[in-house]
Scaffold this motif. Sequence first.
Motif, short mmCIF file in Angstrom:
data_model
loop_
_atom_site.label_atom_id
_atom_site.label_comp_id
_atom_site.label_asym_id
_atom_site.label_seq_id
_atom_site.Cartn_x
_atom_site.Cartn_y
_atom_site.Cartn_z
N PHE A 23 0.81 -1.22 0.00
CA PHE A 23 0.00 0.00 0.00
C PHE A 23 0.84 1.27 0.00
O PHE A 23 0.60 2.18 -0.80
CB PHE A 23 -0.96 0.00 1.20
CG PHE A 23 -1.86 1.19 1.23
CD1 PHE A 23 -2.95 1.27 0.38
CD2 PHE A 23 -1.61 2.24 2.10
CE1 PHE A 23 -3.78 2.38 0.39
CE2 PHE A 23 -2.44 3.35 2.13
CZ PHE A 23 -3.53 3.43 1.28
N ASP A 24 1.82 1.36 0.89
CA ASP A 24 2.64 2.58 0.98
C ASP A 24 3.36 2.87 -0.34
O ASP A 24 3.48 4.02 -0.75
CB ASP A 24 3.65 2.48 2.12
CG ASP A 24 2.97 2.48 3.49
OD1 ASP A 24 1.81 2.95 3.58
OD2 ASP A 24 3.60 2.01 4.45
N ARG A 25 3.84 1.82 -1.01
CA ARG A 25 4.53 2.00 -2.29
C ARG A 25 3.56 2.47 -3.37
O ARG A 25 3.88 3.33 -4.17
CB ARG A 25 5.23 0.70 -2.70
CG ARG A 25 5.98 0.79 -4.01
CD ARG A 25 7.20 1.68 -3.92
NE ARG A 25 7.92 1.63 -5.18
CZ ARG A 25 8.60 2.62 -5.71
NH1 ARG A 25 8.70 3.77 -5.06
NH2 ARG A 25 9.21 2.49 -6.85
N VAL A 26 2.35 1.90 -3.38
CA VAL A 26 1.33 2.33 -4.34
C VAL A 26 1.03 3.81 -4.13
O VAL A 26 1.01 4.59 -5.09
CB VAL A 26 0.05 1.47 -4.21
CG1 VAL A 26 -1.08 2.06 -5.04
CG2 VAL A 26 0.33 0.03 -4.62
N VAL A 27 0.81 4.20 -2.88
CA VAL A 27 0.53 5.61 -2.58
C VAL A 27 1.68 6.49 -3.04
O VAL A 27 1.46 7.54 -3.67
CB VAL A 27 0.25 5.80 -1.07
CG1 VAL A 27 0.21 7.28 -0.70
CG2 VAL A 27 -1.04 5.10 -0.67
N GLU A 28 2.90 6.10 -2.74
CA GLU A 28 4.07 6.88 -3.12
C GLU A 28 4.11 7.11 -4.64
O GLU A 28 4.30 8.23 -5.11
CB GLU A 28 5.35 6.16 -2.67
CG GLU A 28 6.63 6.82 -3.12
CD GLU A 28 7.87 5.98 -2.82
OE1 GLU A 28 8.95 6.41 -3.24
OE2 GLU A 28 7.75 4.90 -2.19
N ILE A 29 3.92 6.05 -5.40
CA ILE A 29 4.00 6.16 -6.86
C ILE A 29 2.85 7.01 -7.41
O ILE A 29 3.06 7.87 -8.27
CB ILE A 29 4.04 4.76 -7.50
CG1 ILE A 29 5.33 4.03 -7.10
CG2 ILE A 29 3.92 4.85 -9.02
CD1 ILE A 29 5.37 2.55 -7.47
N VAL A 30 1.64 6.79 -6.90
CA VAL A 30 0.49 7.56 -7.38
C VAL A 30 0.63 9.03 -7.01
O VAL A 30 0.37 9.92 -7.83
CB VAL A 30 -0.84 6.96 -6.85
CG1 VAL A 30 -2.02 7.88 -7.12
CG2 VAL A 30 -1.08 5.58 -7.46
N GLU A 31 1.05 9.29 -5.80
CA GLU A 31 1.21 10.69 -5.36
C GLU A 31 2.32 11.40 -6.13
O GLU A 31 2.32 12.63 -6.21
CB GLU A 31 1.47 10.76 -3.85
CG GLU A 31 0.32 10.26 -2.99
CD GLU A 31 -0.99 11.02 -3.20
OE1 GLU A 31 -0.97 12.25 -3.39
OE2 GLU A 31 -2.06 10.36 -3.16
#
Length: 171
Positions: A23-31
Amino acid sequence: MTPREDKDPTTSDIVNATQCGEFDRVVEIVENGYPVSKRDNENVTLLHWAAINNRKEIVHYLISKGAEVDAIGGDLQSTPLHWAARQGHLNIIVALMQYRADPSLFDGDGMNCVHLAAQFGHTAIVAYLISKGQEINTPDVNGMTAIMWASYRVSTKDPTRLLISLGAALN
């Protein structure tokens, strides 16, 4: 494409991070600007990958960032809801339908989500979809109904019994 659980989550690409539930990696990439409705080389969205891999938190996040709930993609020309129905992920079905995903849409094989859940033996999903208003006797493009699929493909009798008890046409 199969998720690799042994990868360092700080270097995962967006598809792998979505598949593995990072989740944290997904958020990082999307943000950092990754478009949530972008398709990979298989014409599949991140929401498809989150749905098939049972990543509920990521499903909610992607939709909150504008992911198309009923995006059609992949070889079977299906939606994330179809992918979750095939795999038996009831919690993902519930989440997607909260965002107005349409279980009556037909995939590239001409089946809706009730047909898929019935033929893969996912009795709870069949019950949920019917309780949410899906028609029990809708035929697929070849004329087969959910009870026909359940009788034809499933070794247990649970989906067939459920469909009979809910009034599925036997002729």
